[in-house]
Design a protein around this motif. Sequence first.
Motif, PDB file in Angstrom:
ATOM      1  N   SER A 265      81.338  50.918  53.108  1.00 11.03           N
ATOM      2  CA  SER A 265      81.860  52.255  53.417  1.00 11.03           C
ATOM      3  C   SER A 265      82.798  52.280  54.616  1.00 11.03           C
ATOM      4  O   SER A 265      83.523  53.241  54.808  1.00 11.03           O
ATOM      5  CB  SER A 265      80.693  53.220  53.665  1.00 11.03           C
ATOM      6  OG  SER A 265      79.951  53.396  52.485  1.00 11.03           O
TER       7      SER A 265
ATOM      8  N   LEU B  32      76.033  52.953  50.233  1.00 11.56           N
ATOM      9  CA  LEU B  32      77.026  52.926  51.302  1.00 11.56           C
ATOM     10  C   LEU B  32      77.596  51.533  51.545  1.00 11.56           C
ATOM     11  O   LEU B  32      78.161  51.270  52.605  1.00 11.56           O
ATOM     12  CB  LEU B  32      76.401  53.465  52.598  1.00 11.56           C
ATOM     13  CG  LEU B  32      75.921  54.918  52.547  1.00 11.56           C
ATOM     14  CD1 LEU B  32      75.292  55.312  53.869  1.00 11.56           C
ATOM     15  CD2 LEU B  32      77.064  55.862  52.200  1.00 11.56           C
TER      16      LEU B  32
ATOM     17  N   VAL C 138      82.185  56.841  56.488  1.00  8.61           N
ATOM     18  CA  VAL C 138      80.860  57.076  55.925  1.00  8.61           C
ATOM     19  C   VAL C 138      80.624  58.572  55.748  1.00  8.61           C
ATOM     20  O   VAL C 138      80.221  59.031  54.673  1.00  8.61           O
ATOM     21  CB  VAL C 138      79.761  56.473  56.832  1.00  8.61           C
ATOM     22  CG1 VAL C 138      78.380  56.945  56.373  1.00  8.61           C
ATOM     23  CG2 VAL C 138      79.831  54.956  56.817  1.00  8.61           C
TER      24      VAL C 138
ATOM     25  N   LYS D 114      82.646  60.046  52.986  1.00  5.95           N
ATOM     26  CA  LYS D 114      82.104  59.707  51.670  1.00  5.95           C
ATOM     27  C   LYS D 114      80.929  60.622  51.322  1.00  5.95           C
ATOM     28  O   LYS D 114      80.835  61.124  50.194  1.00  5.95           O
ATOM     29  CB  LYS D 114      81.644  58.250  51.641  1.00  5.95           C
ATOM     30  CG  LYS D 114      81.084  57.806  50.298  1.00  5.95           C
ATOM     31  CD  LYS D 114      80.777  56.312  50.293  1.00  5.95           C
ATOM     32  CE  LYS D 114      80.291  55.864  48.920  1.00  5.95           C
ATOM     33  NZ  LYS D 114      80.053  54.404  48.861  1.00  5.95           N
TER      34      LYS D 114
END
Length: 403
Positions: free
Chosen positions: A200, A197, A206, A209
């Motif tokens: 990110s 991460l 986040v 993703k």
Amino acid sequence: MRVQKRRRKKRSFFVKLMAAMAVIIIAYFSFKIISDTGYQALNPNDTKFKAVTIKSGSTPQEMGDTLQKEKIIRSSHAFAKYAKQYGSEKLIAGTYLLSAAQDVESIYKQMTIGPTAAPQLPEGYAYIGNTQTPEQTAQSIATATNVPSAKILQAYDDKNLIKKMEAKYPQLMKGVNPSGKTTYKLYDYVYPGVYNLKGSGNADAVVEKLLGIANDDLKPYYSEMKANGIPAPTVISLTSVSGKSEFERRLKFIKKIAPYAQELSKEYGILASISIAQAAHESNWDNSILSSKYNNYYGVKTQDERAGKSVVLETSEVVDGETQTQKARFAVYKSWKDSMKQHAETLAKGNTWNPDQFKDVLAAKNYKQAAKALQDDSYATDTNYTQLLIKLIESWNLEQYDK
């Protein structure tokens, strides 16, 4: 002339010496680069964990060989070298959850804590386990990204983000309804694993993703999910632990018994979803000895001691709120259809001492009422029986067989 020859020899020797030194320097730095690379993660973006068993008595090199064979690390030599440098005697044998996203340092640290240790990850990586709560995953993400865990939890429930994810990943996101009741949260669509991460961004970025990776992971299942109305969280929770083969096995079991459950429903008035769910739950998806060997899908007990009519096996019973292991005599059937037919007859006609015992099950208009009626009518001793059946029916969309 002799002076010139001596000069030529000195120059030739100097050139050879420099060439040899260059070879040594190149070899040294090449080895160092290879060695350093060997310590790095094999695949920083691998979100899957694998159970890897390190045998007792293994040397650091043998441990490294196992890890490399399981495609967890780049170099067994690098692992052995690292272990010897920092203490190979600290390594503990056992079965570990490991990922190719872990570097050698993280794996070594995990193996010095023991098999019960949570996966150790490099900076910027987050571990999301299949038994973690939303709060636990949010904290893992916060540690890896510096995004506050409260912001992550808000993103899981954010209606605008849900709409955005539905539009972006329509096959993944079935089951979420931002304008009405939310069957699942965004958290339920995150595939368990280890995530890189780094960089990110904010909480929304986040979560987006994580869902993007989940969408890629579930692509092999989308056709079956669509055909059977199975929501993504069902597939995620099962395959993250047991893999695709178990998903296919359970779906095959449903397909096998569903048509007959529908036939019995017409004859006896028992909802097909209830028959299927009880069979799946009681037989552990036809994976128990009682079901697979003796065709008894519902754990039906009997007093008939005739050969071929019964078998004595251990069973778990809830007594005064506690689970106890007991021995009991169970019915043996010639076929799985015989088992399902007797189950339907029992619910429809009751027992010799109470023919109306399951009248509430027969009167139920839907699977929720029927599941509650089974509990109320003392079908099972497990106080969670109603919720277990409801969850199973909704997870596998068994209600479709009631129509």
